[in-house]
Design a protein around this motif. Structure first.
Motif, PDB file in Angstrom:
ATOM      1  N   ILE A  59       4.388  -0.639  14.992  1.00 22.77           N
ATOM      2  CA  ILE A  59       5.089  -0.968  16.235  1.00 22.77           C
ATOM      3  C   ILE A  59       4.207  -1.809  17.149  1.00 22.77           C
ATOM      4  CG2 ILE A  59       6.005   0.053  18.378  1.00 22.77           C
ATOM      5  CD1 ILE A  59       7.236   2.243  16.525  1.00 22.77           C
ATOM      6  N   GLN A  60       2.945  -1.455  17.254  1.00 19.45           N
ATOM      7  CA  GLN A  60       2.054  -2.247  18.102  1.00 19.45           C
ATOM      8  C   GLN A  60       1.858  -3.660  17.569  1.00 19.45           C
ATOM      9  OE1 GLN A  60      -1.428  -0.089  19.810  1.00 19.45           O
ATOM     10  NE2 GLN A  60      -0.554   1.647  18.701  1.00 19.45           N
ATOM     11  N   GLN A  61       1.949  -3.839  16.260  1.00 15.72           N
ATOM     12  CA  GLN A  61       1.789  -5.172  15.668  1.00 15.72           C
ATOM     13  C   GLN A  61       3.060  -6.010  15.753  1.00 15.72           C
ATOM     14  OE1 GLN A  61      -1.366  -6.088  14.744  1.00 15.72           O
ATOM     15  NE2 GLN A  61      -1.726  -4.049  15.566  1.00 15.72           N
ATOM     16  N   LYS A 107       0.853  -1.188   0.000  1.00 19.66           N
ATOM     17  CA  LYS A 107       0.000   0.000   0.000  1.00 19.66           C
ATOM     18  C   LYS A 107       0.884   1.232   0.000  1.00 19.66           C
ATOM     19  CE  LYS A 107      -1.786  -1.539   3.952  1.00 19.66           C
ATOM     20  NZ  LYS A 107      -2.620  -1.664   5.115  1.00 19.66           N
ATOM     21  N   PRO A 108       0.311   2.364  -0.308  1.00 22.68           N
ATOM     22  CA  PRO A 108       1.113   3.593  -0.298  1.00 22.68           C
ATOM     23  C   PRO A 108       1.704   3.876   1.089  1.00 22.68           C
ATOM     24  CG  PRO A 108      -1.014   3.967  -1.359  1.00 22.68           C
ATOM     25  CD  PRO A 108      -1.074   2.610  -0.731  1.00 22.68           C
ATOM     26  N   ALA A 109       2.878   4.467   1.092  1.00 22.53           N
ATOM     27  CA  ALA A 109       3.547   4.800   2.354  1.00 22.53           C
ATOM     28  C   ALA A 109       2.679   5.693   3.241  1.00 22.53           C
ATOM     29  CB  ALA A 109       4.886   5.477   2.071  1.00 22.53           C
ATOM     30  N   SER A 110       1.821   6.486   2.631  1.00 26.52           N
ATOM     31  CA  SER A 110       0.938   7.375   3.400  1.00 26.52           C
ATOM     32  C   SER A 110      -0.114   6.603   4.194  1.00 26.52           C
ATOM     33  CB  SER A 110       0.243   8.368   2.468  1.00 26.52           C
ATOM     34  OG  SER A 110      -0.565   7.673   1.536  1.00 26.52           O
ATOM     35  N   GLN A 111      -0.305   5.328   3.873  1.00 26.54           N
ATOM     36  CA  GLN A 111      -1.297   4.506   4.562  1.00 26.54           C
ATOM     37  C   GLN A 111      -0.683   3.543   5.578  1.00 26.54           C
ATOM     38  OE1 GLN A 111      -3.879   2.570   1.734  1.00 26.54           O
ATOM     39  NE2 GLN A 111      -4.229   4.470   0.605  1.00 26.54           N
ATOM     40  N   ILE A 112       0.620   3.657   5.791  1.00 31.05           N
ATOM     41  CA  ILE A 112       1.296   2.779   6.754  1.00 31.05           C
ATOM     42  C   ILE A 112       1.623   3.600   7.992  1.00 31.05           C
ATOM     43  CG2 ILE A 112       3.312   1.334   7.179  1.00 31.05           C
ATOM     44  CD1 ILE A 112       3.318   0.682   4.174  1.00 31.05           C
ATOM     45  N   ASN A 113       0.863   3.365   9.048  1.00 32.89           N
ATOM     46  CA  ASN A 113       1.002   4.115  10.289  1.00 32.89           C
ATOM     47  C   ASN A 113       2.087   3.493  11.160  1.00 32.89           C
ATOM     48  OD1 ASN A 113       0.195   4.476  13.317  1.00 32.89           O
ATOM     49  ND2 ASN A 113      -0.692   6.199  12.195  1.00 32.89           N
ATOM     50  N   ILE A 114       3.042   4.301  11.558  1.00 26.72           N
ATOM     51  CA  ILE A 114       4.197   3.809  12.317  1.00 26.72           C
ATOM     52  C   ILE A 114       3.790   3.272  13.690  1.00 26.72           C
ATOM     53  CG2 ILE A 114       6.428   4.463  13.335  1.00 26.72           C
ATOM     54  CD1 ILE A 114       6.331   4.223  10.208  1.00 26.72           C
ATOM     55  N   SER A 143       1.953   7.118  16.430  1.00 24.65           N
ATOM     56  CA  SER A 143       0.767   6.976  15.583  1.00 24.65           C
ATOM     57  C   SER A 143       0.452   8.232  14.788  1.00 24.65           C
ATOM     58  CB  SER A 143      -0.443   6.575  16.430  1.00 24.65           C
ATOM     59  OG  SER A 143      -0.238   5.280  16.963  1.00 24.65           O
ATOM     60  N   SER A 144       1.123   9.308  15.100  1.00 28.78           N
ATOM     61  CA  SER A 144       0.892  10.541  14.346  1.00 28.78           C
ATOM     62  C   SER A 144       1.769  10.600  13.086  1.00 28.78           C
ATOM     63  CB  SER A 144       1.131  11.770  15.229  1.00 28.78           C
ATOM     64  OG  SER A 144       2.502  11.925  15.520  1.00 28.78           O
TER      65      SER A 144
END
Length: 152
Positions: A80-82, A69-76, A124-125
């Motif tokens: 990390i939580q996963q 998916k686009p990098a803009s849709q990958i939440n850091i 998450s931001s």
């Protein structure tokens, strides 16, 4: 807070793949060589990132991996939580294995929990795209490492 090597390497794989052209397939050997990480360890990470639908894998002779998916849709923060198997900062965060005698009266656990929540909120931001704003600089580093290891 200390992240495991698994999470660290997962983020590095995402950074590498996010820095590649969308149509380029990368491979585990290439990434392992650039980061100086074991192929076996990286294979496990790639497998997990695939299960999380963060990367897609194409098998076969001309196969490889890329972002799913686009990098803009990958939440850091979500990544990390996963990938972290334990976000318990102290023993009392684990309800099943807590033997601390202070738990009932302890205020530290509340402060540490507040800090953990804030830590995850900050992470998450950001998206992977936010971490790739310096693509040219990252690409230079990747190319330098690849040339050192004769990957180019």
């Amino acid at each position: 807070m200390h992240l495991t090597a698994f999470t660290d390497y997962s983020l590095r794989v995402l950074l590498y793949l996010g820095n590649q052209p969308e149509d380029k397939l990368s491979n585990i050997k290439e990434i392992a060589t650039i980061y100086k990480i074991s192929n076996n360890h990286l294979s496990k990470i790639v497998f997990e990132l695939g299960k999380l639908d963060l990367i897609e894998t194409n098998r076969g002779r001309n196969g490889g991996i890329r972002l799913a998916k686009p990098a803009s849709q990958i939440n850091i923060g979500w990544v990390i939580q996963q990938t972290e198997d334990n976000l318990e900062l102290v023993e009392c965060f684990n309800k099943h294995n807590n033997a601390c005698i202070l738990t009932a009266a302890c205020r530290l656990k509340h402060v540490l929990n507040e800090a953990l929540v804030a830590y995850l909120q900050v992470l998450s931001s950001y998206t992977l795209e936010d971490l790739l704003l310096n693509k040219d600089e990252l690409q230079s580093i990747f190319q330098l490492e690849a040339s050192k290891n004769q990957l180019i």
